[in-house]
Motif scaffolding. Structure first.
Motif, mmCIF file in Angstrom:
data_model
loop_
_atom_site.group_PDB
_atom_site.id
_atom_site.type_symbol
_atom_site.label_atom_id
_atom_site.label_comp_id
_atom_site.label_asym_id
_atom_site.label_seq_id
_atom_site.Cartn_x
_atom_site.Cartn_y
_atom_site.Cartn_z
ATOM 1 N N ILE A 9 0.843 -1.197 0.000
ATOM 2 C CA ILE A 9 0.000 0.000 0.000
ATOM 3 C C ILE A 9 0.878 1.246 0.000
ATOM 4 N N SER A 17 -2.144 6.644 -1.991
ATOM 5 C CA SER A 17 -2.279 5.197 -1.852
ATOM 6 C C SER A 17 -3.380 4.833 -0.860
ATOM 7 N N LEU A 21 -6.454 2.322 -1.399
ATOM 8 C CA LEU A 21 -6.839 1.298 -0.430
ATOM 9 C C LEU A 21 -8.324 1.406 -0.099
ATOM 10 N N VAL A 54 -4.543 3.019 8.024
ATOM 11 C CA VAL A 54 -4.722 1.688 7.440
ATOM 12 C C VAL A 54 -5.575 0.821 8.364
ATOM 13 N N SER A 203 0.294 -4.040 -6.534
ATOM 14 C CA SER A 203 0.374 -3.077 -5.434
ATOM 15 C C SER A 203 -0.794 -2.109 -5.490
ATOM 16 N N LEU A 204 -1.052 -1.457 -4.344
ATOM 17 C CA LEU A 204 -2.026 -0.372 -4.314
ATOM 18 C C LEU A 204 -1.356 0.988 -4.482
ATOM 19 N N CYS A 205 -0.030 1.015 -4.453
ATOM 20 C CA CYS A 205 0.703 2.197 -4.882
ATOM 21 C C CYS A 205 1.034 1.998 -6.369
#
Length: 249
Positions: A9, A17, A21, A54, A203-205
């Motif tokens: 993330i 990011s 998410l 998060v 990835s979430l990035c």
């Protein structure tokens, strides 16, 4: 049985990011997986408030959540801010997990090495063999770095060492895991360790470029993504779910 996997993330103060998410979590709330596993690199630069953000997002899911640290995580902060979200085997030491969900065993091995960017599975093989000793159901094994070379040199330099020893250990068990499921690469990739399928989660990035064999550093056209694993009748099928980038991101 449906297990979602999110990885990398890399939440940072610009919150881009985190927004990705939150879109992924919103999708999962409607999809309703049986469990979620996050395979590391949650936050950049030891940002405590990032771990709290998060944790808040993950708490909105109505399913068990399991977490592994990555080579970019601050393990002490991650443990202190997320212990209420996802339990580990012990309150100190490696952040392994083991869980049984609806006839499936989920195993997470923390391969991080203190003050290093690479991972190493070797010190944790005794725990893994013990954790697998009485497993009679199909199992999925989660790690941060994949246990072999993936061909992107900058990532392989900080990969997981001693994959051969991992394979030798797993081959002594009565039943191999259905797959080894990893993060770290920031893009989906698929291979094998011996006969065991190995997959990396997107990835979430922003995804990494495909820097293979000296090819040009082309602009990344991949969307952030995660995986949904379906286990049925002892077989695994994995699906890539892309997360569109919002107009304001």
């Amino acid at each position: 049985m449906l297990v979602a996997q999110i990885s990398d993330i890399h939440v940072r103060p610009d919150l881009s990011s985190l927004q990705t998410l939150e879109r992924a979590i919103g999708w999962l709330r409607t999809f309703r997986p049986d469990a979620l596993v996050v395979t590391g690199d949650l936050v950049d630069d030891g940002w405590r408030h990032g771990y709290r953000l998060v944790a808040e997002s993950l708490r909105s899911l109505d399913c068990p959540v399991h977490l592994l640290p990555g080579n970019g995580d601050d393990l002490q902060l991650m443990r202190s801010e997320l212990a209420a979200v996802a339990p580990w085997i012990s309150a100190t030491g490696p952040m392994h997990f083991r869980a049984a969900v609806d006839g499936l065993t989920l195993l997470g091995v923390d391969v991080t090495v203190a003050d290093e960017s690479y991972g190493d599975v070797l010190p944790h093989l005794p725990w893994l063999i013990s954790a697998l000793a009485d497993v009679t159901t199909p199992a999925l094994l989660f790690m941060h770095q994949p246990p072999f070379r993936i061909g992107i040199e900058v990532l392989d330099q900080v990969g997981c060492r001693n994959g051969t020893a991992l394979l030798s250990t797993l081959e002594t068990t009565h039943s191999l895991p259905l797959a080894i499921l990893c993060g770290h690469v920031h893009r989906p990739a698929f291979g094998r360790l011996g006969t065991i399928p190995v997959q990396t989660c997107g990835s979430l990035c922003p995804p990494n470029p495909l820097l293979l064999e000296g090819r040009a550093d082309l602009p990344v056209i991949d969307a952030p993504s995660f995986l949904v694993h379906e286990v049925s009748d002892g077989r695994l099928v994995s699906h890539v779910v892309s997360v569109p980038v919002s107009r304001g991101a």
